[in-house]
Design a protein around this motif. Structure first.
Motif, PDB file in Angstrom:
ATOM      1  N   ASP A  71       0.835  -1.201   0.000  1.00  0.00           N
ATOM      2  CA  ASP A  71       0.000   0.000   0.000  1.00  0.00           C
ATOM      3  C   ASP A  71       0.868   1.249   0.000  1.00  0.00           C
ATOM      4  N   SER A  72       0.269   2.383  -0.362  1.00  0.00           N
ATOM      5  CA  SER A  72       0.992   3.655  -0.408  1.00  0.00           C
ATOM      6  C   SER A  72       1.560   3.996   0.968  1.00  0.00           C
ATOM      7  N   PHE A  73       2.873   4.226   1.027  1.00  0.00           N
ATOM      8  CA  PHE A  73       3.518   4.559   2.291  1.00  0.00           C
ATOM      9  C   PHE A  73       2.931   5.839   2.881  1.00  0.00           C
ATOM     10  N   TYR A  74       2.966   6.935   2.118  1.00  0.00           N
ATOM     11  CA  TYR A  74       2.477   8.191   2.649  1.00  0.00           C
ATOM     12  C   TYR A  74       0.964   8.165   2.860  1.00  0.00           C
ATOM     13  N   GLY A  75       0.264   7.424   2.019  1.00  0.00           N
ATOM     14  CA  GLY A  75      -1.178   7.291   2.198  1.00  0.00           C
ATOM     15  C   GLY A  75      -1.518   6.646   3.533  1.00  0.00           C
ATOM     16  N   GLN A  76      -0.755   5.628   3.918  1.00  0.00           N
ATOM     17  CA  GLN A  76      -0.974   4.968   5.205  1.00  0.00           C
ATOM     18  C   GLN A  76      -0.667   5.906   6.367  1.00  0.00           C
ATOM     19  N   TRP A  77       0.392   6.704   6.240  1.00  0.00           N
ATOM     20  CA  TRP A  77       0.725   7.663   7.293  1.00  0.00           C
ATOM     21  C   TRP A  77      -0.380   8.706   7.448  1.00  0.00           C
ATOM     22  N   VAL A  78      -0.834   9.250   6.338  1.00  0.00           N
ATOM     23  CA  VAL A  78      -1.898  10.269   6.403  1.00  0.00           C
ATOM     24  C   VAL A  78      -3.154   9.690   7.017  1.00  0.00           C
ATOM     25  N   SER A  79      -3.505   8.479   6.621  1.00  0.00           N
ATOM     26  CA  SER A  79      -4.702   7.833   7.162  1.00  0.00           C
ATOM     27  C   SER A  79      -4.595   7.639   8.672  1.00  0.00           C
ATOM     28  N   MET A 104       3.208  15.950   2.659  1.00  0.00           N
ATOM     29  CA  MET A 104       2.098  15.023   2.415  1.00  0.00           C
ATOM     30  C   MET A 104       1.113  15.033   3.577  1.00  0.00           C
ATOM     31  N   LEU A 105       1.623  15.038   4.809  1.00  0.00           N
ATOM     32  CA  LEU A 105       0.728  15.061   5.962  1.00  0.00           C
ATOM     33  C   LEU A 105      -0.002  16.404   6.060  1.00  0.00           C
ATOM     34  N   ASP A 111      -1.703  18.680  11.331  1.00  0.00           N
ATOM     35  CA  ASP A 111      -0.819  19.696  11.894  1.00  0.00           C
ATOM     36  C   ASP A 111       0.517  19.042  12.243  1.00  0.00           C
ATOM     37  N   VAL A 112       1.522  19.254  11.398  1.00  0.00           N
ATOM     38  CA  VAL A 112       2.835  18.645  11.607  1.00  0.00           C
ATOM     39  C   VAL A 112       3.720  19.612  12.386  1.00  0.00           C
ATOM     40  N   ILE A 113       4.291  19.134  13.475  1.00  0.00           N
ATOM     41  CA  ILE A 113       5.174  19.958  14.304  1.00  0.00           C
ATOM     42  C   ILE A 113       6.544  19.972  13.629  1.00  0.00           C
ATOM     43  N   ALA A 114       6.714  20.862  12.669  1.00  0.00           N
ATOM     44  CA  ALA A 114       7.958  20.971  11.905  1.00  0.00           C
ATOM     45  C   ALA A 114       8.061  22.381  11.359  1.00  0.00           C
ATOM     46  N   GLY A 115       9.245  22.732  10.880  1.00  0.00           N
ATOM     47  CA  GLY A 115       9.472  24.069  10.349  1.00  0.00           C
ATOM     48  C   GLY A 115       8.667  24.330   9.094  1.00  0.00           C
ATOM     49  N   SER A 116       8.671  25.594   8.675  1.00  0.00           N
ATOM     50  CA  SER A 116       7.994  25.981   7.441  1.00  0.00           C
ATOM     51  C   SER A 116       8.668  25.315   6.248  1.00  0.00           C
ATOM     52  N   GLY A 117       8.004  25.354   5.112  1.00  0.00           N
ATOM     53  CA  GLY A 117       8.591  24.783   3.911  1.00  0.00           C
ATOM     54  C   GLY A 117       9.922  25.416   3.565  1.00  0.00           C
ATOM     55  N   ASP A 118      10.040  26.738   3.696  1.00  0.00           N
ATOM     56  CA  ASP A 118      11.300  27.421   3.397  1.00  0.00           C
ATOM     57  C   ASP A 118      12.391  27.024   4.379  1.00  0.00           C
ATOM     58  N   PHE A 119      12.048  26.910   5.664  1.00  0.00           N
ATOM     59  CA  PHE A 119      13.035  26.493   6.662  1.00  0.00           C
ATOM     60  C   PHE A 119      13.540  25.093   6.348  1.00  0.00           C
ATOM     61  N   LEU A 120      12.641  24.167   6.042  1.00  0.00           N
ATOM     62  CA  LEU A 120      13.033  22.802   5.724  1.00  0.00           C
ATOM     63  C   LEU A 120      13.874  22.751   4.457  1.00  0.00           C
ATOM     64  N   ARG A 121      13.499  23.544   3.455  1.00  0.00           N
ATOM     65  CA  ARG A 121      14.228  23.543   2.182  1.00  0.00           C
ATOM     66  C   ARG A 121      15.683  23.965   2.378  1.00  0.00           C
ATOM     67  N   VAL A 122      15.909  25.044   3.120  1.00  0.00           N
ATOM     68  CA  VAL A 122      17.271  25.548   3.316  1.00  0.00           C
ATOM     69  C   VAL A 122      18.061  24.629   4.246  1.00  0.00           C
ATOM     70  N   ALA A 123      17.452  24.203   5.356  1.00  0.00           N
ATOM     71  CA  ALA A 123      18.157  23.352   6.312  1.00  0.00           C
ATOM     72  C   ALA A 123      18.490  21.982   5.723  1.00  0.00           C
ATOM     73  N   SER A 124      17.708  21.526   4.752  1.00  0.00           N
ATOM     74  CA  SER A 124      17.925  20.207   4.160  1.00  0.00           C
ATOM     75  C   SER A 124      18.955  20.209   3.042  1.00  0.00           C
ATOM     76  N   ASP A 125      19.439  21.384   2.658  1.00  0.00           N
ATOM     77  CA  ASP A 125      20.432  21.508   1.582  1.00  0.00           C
ATOM     78  C   ASP A 125      21.657  22.220   2.144  1.00  0.00           C
ATOM     79  N   LYS A 126      22.768  21.509   2.269  1.00  0.00           N
ATOM     80  CA  LYS A 126      23.956  22.083   2.903  1.00  0.00           C
ATOM     81  C   LYS A 126      24.511  23.278   2.135  1.00  0.00           C
ATOM     82  N   MET A 127      24.317  23.331   0.822  1.00  0.00           N
ATOM     83  CA  MET A 127      24.754  24.512   0.075  1.00  0.00           C
ATOM     84  C   MET A 127      23.897  25.718   0.421  1.00  0.00           C
TER      85      MET A 127
END
Length: 340
Positions: A71-79, A104-105, A111-127
């Motif tokens: 089954d869909s991994f992310y689909g199962q998490w969202v469900s 996806m969630l 409501d995911v307890i995580a940074g904004s999309g921009d925060f995640l984008r920059v923090a996830s790319d070392k450059m």
């Protein structure tokens, strides 16, 4: 309160793979973080956890959701998460896994307890992190990528170099070189090349809720000399190191795009003086040091995510009295208090 906790490795992220092809280190480290955070959350909330049934992990959760490989991994998490009040995701930045899981969630109304999309984008790319920190004048090693070689002339004067994936997780796939020419010849779009900097490897974590940002005790990182592989940690550090780490961490977070939320781990090097301190990377997620940090503070760290506990963190441990392994074994004054 009902909280969903999804840890990628234990929670079905590798369901399509044969169990013996999943590195033991990933399984053990993921399980250690999962058990620790679920234990703390369960003191004040009902916790839902997705699990790959093959992992055979004992987790103190009210509801275990078996994951199905077909089954869909992310689909199962969202469900599993859609009826929860909040979700906490523990996943690697590599291949955009963390950002995708959060997106996806959130798209599913969670409501995911995580940074904004921009925060995640920059923090996830070392450059992108390097550019951000350098622009703000925050101490960070020089860098070269195929897309940005502005510091190439300066870097060549160093004697040792480190190359790692731009979206790497922790110390995975790090390579070191004594020759700049050799390292440069192997550089590709997905890698970043930096000089090897001396110093004490430490980390400091913070918890950002809706209204509070709390710095946790800074701790030492134990790294293998040749591979840089994470071998555990020890702490808390002494007062001077705590002060320097807190100052640099505050500047680093201020330099990042808004908004940090949840757990954030910042890896650093402390030099001979504060002018030689460097931020190495920013991890926008729970890190393995949580298994030790929760043993050296008063109260419940997870409760701070929801402002159920506020104010400065009070440490209950002497300098360097708590140490731990990546798989979750913890010693306090050389006595095992938690084991895998």
């Amino acid at each position: 309160m009902r909280i969903f906790v999804g840890e990628y490795v234990c929670g079905g992220g590798h369901s399509e793979k044969e169990l013996d092809t999943i590195p033991d280190s990933l399984r053990h480290e993921g399980a250690a973080m999962l058990r620790a955070i679920v234990s703390d959350l369960s003191e004040f909330a009902t916790v839902t956890v997705p699990l790959d049934p093959r992992m055979n992990i004992d987790v103190d959760a009210a509801e275990i959701v078996p994951m199905h490989a077909n089954d869909s991994f992310y689909g199962q998490w969202v469900s599993a998460a859609k009826n929860c009040d909040a979700a906490l995701i523990v996943a690697p930045e590599s291949n955009g896994i963390l950002a995708k899981a959060v997106a996806m969630l959130r798209a599913g109304g969670v409501d995911v307890i995580a940074g904004s999309g921009d925060f995640l984008r920059v923090a996830s790319d070392k450059m992108q992190t390097a550019k951000c920190l350098h622009s703000a004048g925050v101490g960070h090693p020089l860098f070269v990528t195929l897309a940005d070689d502005r510091y190439e002339e300066e870097i060549q004067h160093f004697t040792r170099f480190v190359m790692k994936p731009r979206d790497g997780c922790g110390t995975q796939e790090i390579r070191t070189f004594d020759s700049y020419a050799e390292a440069r010849s192997l550089l590709s779009d997905d890698l970043i090349l930096q000089p090897w900097m001396p110093g004490l490897a430490i980390s400091i974590a913070l918890i950002a809720s809706g209204t509070n940002l709390t710095l946790l005790p800074a701790v030492r990182q134990e790294l293998e000399d040749k591979t840089c592989e994470y071998a555990g940690g020890q702490g808390p550090l002494d007062d001077e190191a705590q002060r320097r780490a807190a100052v640099l961490a505050s500047r680093a977070i201020a330099a990042m795009p808004p908004t940090a939320r949840g757990f954030v781990g910042i890896d650093m090097l402390l030099g001979d003086c504060s002018s030689e301190d460097y931020v190495i990377e920013i991890n926008p997620r729970l890190t393995t040091s949580y298994v030790g940090l929760r043993q050296m503070i008063h109260g419940n760290l997870a409760a701070r995510l929801f402002d159920l506990e506020t104010g400065p963190v009070s440490c209950n441990a002497a300098v360097d009295s708590v140490r731990w392994t990546p798989s979750g074994t913890v010693w306090i004054n050389d006595t095992v208090t938690q084991s895998t």
